[in-house]
Design a protein around this motif. Sequence first.
Motif, PDB file in Angstrom:
ATOM      1  N   GLU A 195       0.849  -1.185   0.000  1.00 35.17           N
ATOM      2  CA  GLU A 195       0.000   0.000   0.000  1.00 35.17           C
ATOM      3  C   GLU A 195       0.894   1.246   0.000  1.00 35.17           C
ATOM      4  O   GLU A 195       1.760   1.389   0.867  1.00 35.17           O
ATOM      5  CB  GLU A 195      -0.895   0.016   1.241  1.00 35.17           C
ATOM      6  CG  GLU A 195      -2.079  -0.923   1.163  1.00 35.17           C
ATOM      7  CD  GLU A 195      -3.100  -0.465   0.139  1.00 35.17           C
ATOM      8  OE1 GLU A 195      -3.324   0.755   0.008  1.00 35.17           O
ATOM      9  OE2 GLU A 195      -3.670  -1.334  -0.551  1.00 35.17           O
ATOM     10  N   PRO A 196       0.707   2.154  -0.956  1.00 34.10           N
ATOM     11  CA  PRO A 196       1.504   3.384  -0.938  1.00 34.10           C
ATOM     12  C   PRO A 196       1.051   4.299   0.191  1.00 34.10           C
ATOM     13  O   PRO A 196      -0.033   4.115   0.762  1.00 34.10           O
ATOM     14  CB  PRO A 196       1.203   4.013  -2.298  1.00 34.10           C
ATOM     15  CG  PRO A 196      -0.153   3.516  -2.654  1.00 34.10           C
ATOM     16  CD  PRO A 196      -0.247   2.128  -2.074  1.00 34.10           C
ATOM     17  N   ARG A 197       1.874   5.300   0.510  1.00 32.57           N
ATOM     18  CA  ARG A 197       1.459   6.298   1.493  1.00 32.57           C
ATOM     19  C   ARG A 197       0.204   6.996   0.992  1.00 32.57           C
ATOM     20  O   ARG A 197       0.153   7.429  -0.170  1.00 32.57           O
ATOM     21  CB  ARG A 197       2.565   7.333   1.702  1.00 32.57           C
ATOM     22  CG  ARG A 197       3.708   6.876   2.557  1.00 32.57           C
ATOM     23  CD  ARG A 197       4.752   7.964   2.722  1.00 32.57           C
ATOM     24  NE  ARG A 197       4.177   9.256   3.081  1.00 32.57           N
ATOM     25  CZ  ARG A 197       4.751  10.125   3.915  1.00 32.57           C
ATOM     26  NH1 ARG A 197       5.905   9.817   4.486  1.00 32.57           N
ATOM     27  NH2 ARG A 197       4.193  11.282   4.165  1.00 32.57           N
ATOM     28  N   PRO A 198      -0.821   7.145   1.803  1.00 33.91           N
ATOM     29  CA  PRO A 198      -2.067   7.758   1.324  1.00 33.91           C
ATOM     30  C   PRO A 198      -1.870   9.154   0.743  1.00 33.91           C
ATOM     31  O   PRO A 198      -2.495   9.512  -0.258  1.00 33.91           O
ATOM     32  CB  PRO A 198      -2.954   7.785   2.575  1.00 33.91           C
ATOM     33  CG  PRO A 198      -2.425   6.695   3.443  1.00 33.91           C
ATOM     34  CD  PRO A 198      -0.944   6.672   3.198  1.00 33.91           C
ATOM     35  N   ASP A 199      -0.996   9.958   1.378  1.00 33.55           N
ATOM     36  CA  ASP A 199      -0.838  11.331   0.897  1.00 33.55           C
ATOM     37  C   ASP A 199      -0.094  11.405  -0.428  1.00 33.55           C
ATOM     38  O   ASP A 199      -0.169  12.411  -1.137  1.00 33.55           O
ATOM     39  CB  ASP A 199      -0.132  12.193   1.951  1.00 33.55           C
ATOM     40  CG  ASP A 199       1.203  11.613   2.396  1.00 33.55           C
ATOM     41  OD1 ASP A 199       1.327  10.374   2.450  1.00 33.55           O
ATOM     42  OD2 ASP A 199       2.119  12.392   2.703  1.00 33.55           O
ATOM     43  N   ASP A 200       0.614  10.341  -0.808  1.00 35.38           N
ATOM     44  CA  ASP A 200       1.325  10.358  -2.087  1.00 35.38           C
ATOM     45  C   ASP A 200       0.381  10.193  -3.275  1.00 35.38           C
ATOM     46  O   ASP A 200       0.797  10.314  -4.429  1.00 35.38           O
ATOM     47  CB  ASP A 200       2.407   9.278  -2.114  1.00 35.38           C
ATOM     48  CG  ASP A 200       3.597   9.644  -1.241  1.00 35.38           C
ATOM     49  OD1 ASP A 200       3.702  10.825  -0.868  1.00 35.38           O
ATOM     50  OD2 ASP A 200       4.417   8.763  -0.929  1.00 35.38           O
TER      51      ASP A 200
END
Length: 704
Positions: A195-200
């Motif tokens: 899962e990527p960082r949400p803010d990215d």
Amino acid sequence: MPRTLAAALLLSATLAAQPSPERAAQNRKPGKLWSLQPVVRPAVPAGLTASRNPIDAFIAAGYRAHHLVPVASASKLTLLRRVSLDLIGLPPSPAEQAAFLADASPDAYEKVVDRLLASEQHGVRYARHWLDVLRYADVDEHMFAAPGIHLWRDWVIRALNEDVPYDEFVRAQLTGYRTRQRTQMSATGVRSRVEPRPDDLFALGFLARGDVLRDGKETQELPQMAADTVGTAFLGLTVGCAKCHDHMYDPISQRDYYAMKALFDPLMLRKETMASPAEIVAYGKALAEYEAKRAPLEQAIEALTVSYKKKLYDDRVALLPAEVRAVIHKPERSRTTQEQKIADDYFPVLRIDSDKIQEVMPPDEARKYKDLEHQLNALEKNAPAPLPAFWTVEVDRAKEFQPSFVLTSGDPDRPEKDKPVAPGWPFAPNDLDFREGRVEAFSDWLTAPENPLFARVAVNRLWQWHFGEGLEKSVSDFGKLGGEPSNPPLLDWLASEFVARHFSMKQMTRLMVTSDTYKLSSESGQSENAKLDPEDTWFWRFRLQRLEAEPIWDAILAAAGTLDLTVGGRSFEISANANRRGAYMVRGFSTNRDVVPTFLQAFDVDDGRAPCPMRTQTVTAPQSLFLMNSDQVESASAQLAERLRKERGGDLPAAVDLGYRLTVARPPSSAEKDRALTYLAGDAGRLKGFAWLLFNLDEFIYVK
């Protein structure tokens, strides 16, 4: 000169400047281009300077080779104003000036630099540089991503403030992942995506920004704009020059260009609603109520106009060529892809607008129609505001299996079906591994420490932003036409140091602005240097620079005491009470109106349709007119005058001192103070005129 003759001479000169096919082929050999050679860390020259900063040693070697003597260092206050405007885009306050003058410690300046780099305003300042390069715009005709595009800008600001390593900064904007690790193995042996960082998610606004409508049609510009912008911004190569034919000078073929475009061909936009569940439910309820009120009005309008619209429509269809009429009369589901394109192309011609309907209606029915439209328009003004949204990108799995082709003249609607291309990029290795994705594979190669272009291009941009000109002057063209850097050893040392410091942009900035070279005066004096190196290629003095539009705006409001330093949020349009930082000012392009404010246009701000690697620095009448006559300067002059009265009471000499410190970050000279007091003539009511004069000093908009 007759226009035809002038055109002929221009064509002749252009053709003469182009290499022959044989020479062009020779130019395209990678081995001929300096920027493609591996970065080899050079030894730091020894014994040439007392400075411990390696930059100064390389610069001193240039002095010796060209018989130059550097000028003296700038004064403390000059240096403080310079570095403050450079690193945060704001002038130092009187308190900061006094503190710096009082600090006699050997690291007083370094402490100032560290404070400025730690400020959240640093990201606001340097995001503007990067967003110029990356084509940021709030408006671009019918850009799908426009409603939430500011969230990409705010992501860039946060990334710079957090000193996100440059390789991660780039990868996140291409893939949504900072790291190269995008998959993981579970304890049971199942591989899944990390899962990527949400803010990215917001970093992908860089790619989403490229998808626009023009003339009512989706342009399919995203893949081409991605290839063009990535090429200039991160590779420093004009790959777009190979759109219609092999690059005439650099080792980039037309097939290379379309292979790079093919990396981005499978991308499609995805809308992300930025709202809580409760907000979504409330919006759905409000929308249902609105549609219930709207439906009867629309039904009444349709019943009143249906016969007139049909007649107008049939009349227009009858004027079309027979083959087009056949397509129009076909049910939409029965049309082929090509037929649907024809129907879409003719949609603007066949659309029946309100004014045309009214022209053929009897007067009494036209009045009913206008009344219904008035009711509908009034209702629309109270329609529930759309939920905030952000447009990101994702891979369309169906498009991944569709072939890509060379395009005739870059036109997406004219693929050369006999010239298919596989995804790739110039100088790519032979064993491409696309298992994790096309763009992912490219981004890993692009950001690799051994890529000779990646670090070189980045540190050269940083150097340009600090010193006014890059070591390689053509900061987005490291190809043959861009020339060669003035100091290749220094550029390669900086590139290797950037990699060694794990791509920390703040560390490289600190290294550059703490060098003795950065601290030099901008005065040339009577030095022989001006004859030997009139363009200051070897940095024997600091280059005098005009401030860009945004810090001029900020400096005016800062002096007036009204500047809002809030970080992030939607862009604003200029108005009488606008007081946010200039970096948040709306910019962009529309055929129907000027999106870029006149103020930004006057001070050389582009509209974001193309990358802007370096802003021009013109000196024009509109700039003077803004500083002399604009509502903003008129208001700021009154506010600055009131500030001087409040903070210095009736002490006019003290008010003059404060005025100079607030606007040009220094006390006035004796002569300046005498002239100011003579003008004031003991009348505090004339402080507004004095403030206006300060805003119109050349020194106010220049950094020396």
